[in-house]
Design an enzyme around this catalytic site. Structure first.
Site, mmCIF file in Angstrom:
data_model
loop_
_atom_site.group_PDB
_atom_site.id
_atom_site.type_symbol
_atom_site.label_atom_id
_atom_site.label_comp_id
_atom_site.label_asym_id
_atom_site.label_seq_id
_atom_site.Cartn_x
_atom_site.Cartn_y
_atom_site.Cartn_z
ATOM 1 N N ASP A 61 0.853 -1.188 0.000
ATOM 2 C CA ASP A 61 0.000 0.000 0.000
ATOM 3 C C ASP A 61 0.887 1.235 0.000
ATOM 4 O O ASP A 61 1.677 1.432 0.932
ATOM 5 C CB ASP A 61 -0.916 -0.021 1.231
ATOM 6 C CG ASP A 61 -2.027 1.019 1.114
ATOM 7 O OD1 ASP A 61 -1.768 2.134 0.602
ATOM 8 O OD2 ASP A 61 -3.155 0.723 1.543
ATOM 9 N N TYR A 150 -5.200 16.624 -6.472
ATOM 10 C CA TYR A 150 -4.639 15.771 -7.544
ATOM 11 C C TYR A 150 -3.664 16.590 -8.394
ATOM 12 O O TYR A 150 -2.557 16.126 -8.704
ATOM 13 C CB TYR A 150 -5.789 15.226 -8.395
ATOM 14 C CG TYR A 150 -5.392 14.266 -9.496
ATOM 15 C CD1 TYR A 150 -4.986 12.967 -9.208
ATOM 16 C CD2 TYR A 150 -5.466 14.644 -10.841
ATOM 17 C CE1 TYR A 150 -4.653 12.072 -10.229
ATOM 18 C CE2 TYR A 150 -5.145 13.756 -11.866
ATOM 19 C CZ TYR A 150 -4.731 12.467 -11.555
ATOM 20 O OH TYR A 150 -4.407 11.592 -12.567
ATOM 21 N N LYS A 154 0.347 15.798 -8.676
ATOM 22 C CA LYS A 154 0.967 15.477 -9.970
ATOM 23 C C LYS A 154 2.008 16.530 -10.358
ATOM 24 O O LYS A 154 3.053 16.186 -10.929
ATOM 25 C CB LYS A 154 -0.108 15.340 -11.055
ATOM 26 C CG LYS A 154 -1.029 14.148 -10.841
ATOM 27 C CD LYS A 154 -0.266 12.820 -10.908
ATOM 28 C CE LYS A 154 -1.192 11.622 -10.956
ATOM 29 N NZ LYS A 154 -0.474 10.349 -11.084
ATOM 30 N N GLU A 184 -9.283 6.914 -21.436
ATOM 31 C CA GLU A 184 -10.453 6.068 -21.123
ATOM 32 C C GLU A 184 -10.024 4.819 -20.347
ATOM 33 O O GLU A 184 -9.876 3.738 -20.913
ATOM 34 C CB GLU A 184 -11.185 5.687 -22.417
ATOM 35 C CG GLU A 184 -11.886 6.836 -23.100
ATOM 36 C CD GLU A 184 -12.947 7.500 -22.213
ATOM 37 O OE1 GLU A 184 -13.538 6.816 -21.358
ATOM 38 O OE2 GLU A 184 -13.154 8.710 -22.369
ATOM 39 N N THR A 185 -9.819 5.006 -19.050
ATOM 40 C CA THR A 185 -9.417 3.866 -18.222
ATOM 41 C C THR A 185 -10.427 3.574 -17.114
ATOM 42 O O THR A 185 -10.284 2.582 -16.396
ATOM 43 C CB THR A 185 -8.063 4.136 -17.523
ATOM 44 O OG1 THR A 185 -8.252 5.219 -16.597
ATOM 45 C CG2 THR A 185 -6.962 4.484 -18.510
#
Ligand SMILES: NC(=O)c1ccc[n+]([C@@H]2O[C@H](COP(=O)([O-])OP(=O)(O)OC[C@H]3O[C@@H](n4cnc5c(N)ncnc54)[C@H](OP(=O)(O)O)[C@@H]3O)[C@@H](O)[C@H]2O)c1
Length: 230
Positions: A61, A150, A154, A184-185
């Site tokens: 983790d 986020y 990043k 597109e994941t």
């Protein structure tokens, strides 16, 4: 000549159960690499490993500092060396910063920034040349409303990637920042908090994975968002 030959190289893929991670791991294995598939979910990792003969699995983790060396040790134990690290792990959260729960804020920063840096800190002393790839994303250069944590994580990882390039310039290690646009994941549908805004159709996950592996082989330092739509 290719900057990074993949044949028989020991390559650790963080987030190998994910959409991009599993595709990149398969392409690396197809090119002859010995891959260690690392992630949180053992069942998903086993599923990916079933289609990659000889792959090693490491369950860990990224949020736990005590587990930072776990995937590095697994790759070295299984294949004797560590020649490459692909960081394709990540989580996203949506919504105004003021509405974010403290837990989600901590998790985004831990999985997308501090966790990868801790793994790289454990990995670099064991590498003799080779490469490191961080999948940062277009938000690293285009911070986005509703994605403050986020974007910050990043952008921080992108900055660390450049700093590492400088630190490691005599080591022979190529450090690569891959900045795909929205892909597109299904990542945005797995947000740990909040809901994704309406997004345009993203780029194809197979094409993104292929472009990243091309960049590894060519030794590119930066694969900007535009490189994925050319
Ligand atoms: N999709 C996009 O539009 C896009 C665009 C630019 C950049 N990126 C970046 O590309 C990378 C891959 O994204 P993706 O779209 O393939 O996402 P994904 O399918 O959701 O994969 C994410 C991966 O991260 C792993 N992960 C999450 N939390 C973890 C933790 N605490 N410890 C260890 N592993 C953890 C997941 O493992 P488990 O399933 O085991 O939790 C999974 O393997 C991410 O860094 C993402 O930010 C994505």
């Amino acid at each position: 000549m290719a900057a990074n030959d993949l044949s028989n190289r020991s390559i650790l893929v963080l987030g190998a159960s994910g959409a991009l991670g599993r595709r990149i791991a398969r392409l690396l294995a197809d090119a002859g690499a010995n891959v260690t598939l690392a992630g949180r979910n053992p069942v998903a990792l086993e599923e990916v490993a079933a289609s990659i003969p000889g792959a090693e699995i490491s369950v860990f983790d990224l949020r736990d500092p005590a587990q930072a060396a776990t995937p590095v040790d697994a790759a070295r134990r299984a294949f004797g060396t560590l020649d490459g690290v692909v960081n394709a792990a990540g989580v996203v959260a949506f919504g105004p910063l003021a509405d974010m729960s403290p837990g989600a804020l901590d998790d985004v920063i831990a999985v997308d920034l501090t966790g990868p840096l801790r793994v790289l800190r454990a990995a670099v002393p064991h590498m003799d040349g080779g490469f490191i790839v961080n999948l940062t994303g277009i938000v690293a250069t285009m911070p986005t409303a509703g994605m403050a944590a986020y974007s910050a994580a990043k952008a921080g990882l992108a900055a660390a990637t450049v700093a590492l390039t400088r630190e490691l310039r005599r080591s022979g290690i190529t450090v690569i920042d891959a900045q795909p646009p929205h892909t597109e994941t299904g990542l945005v549908d797995r947000a740990i908090e909040g809901e994704a805004p309406r997004l345009p159709v993203g780029v194809d996950a197979d094409a993104v994975a292929r472009r990243i592996v091309e960049g590894i082989v060519a030794g590119e330092r930066l694969i900007p968002a535009s490189a994925f739509t050319e």
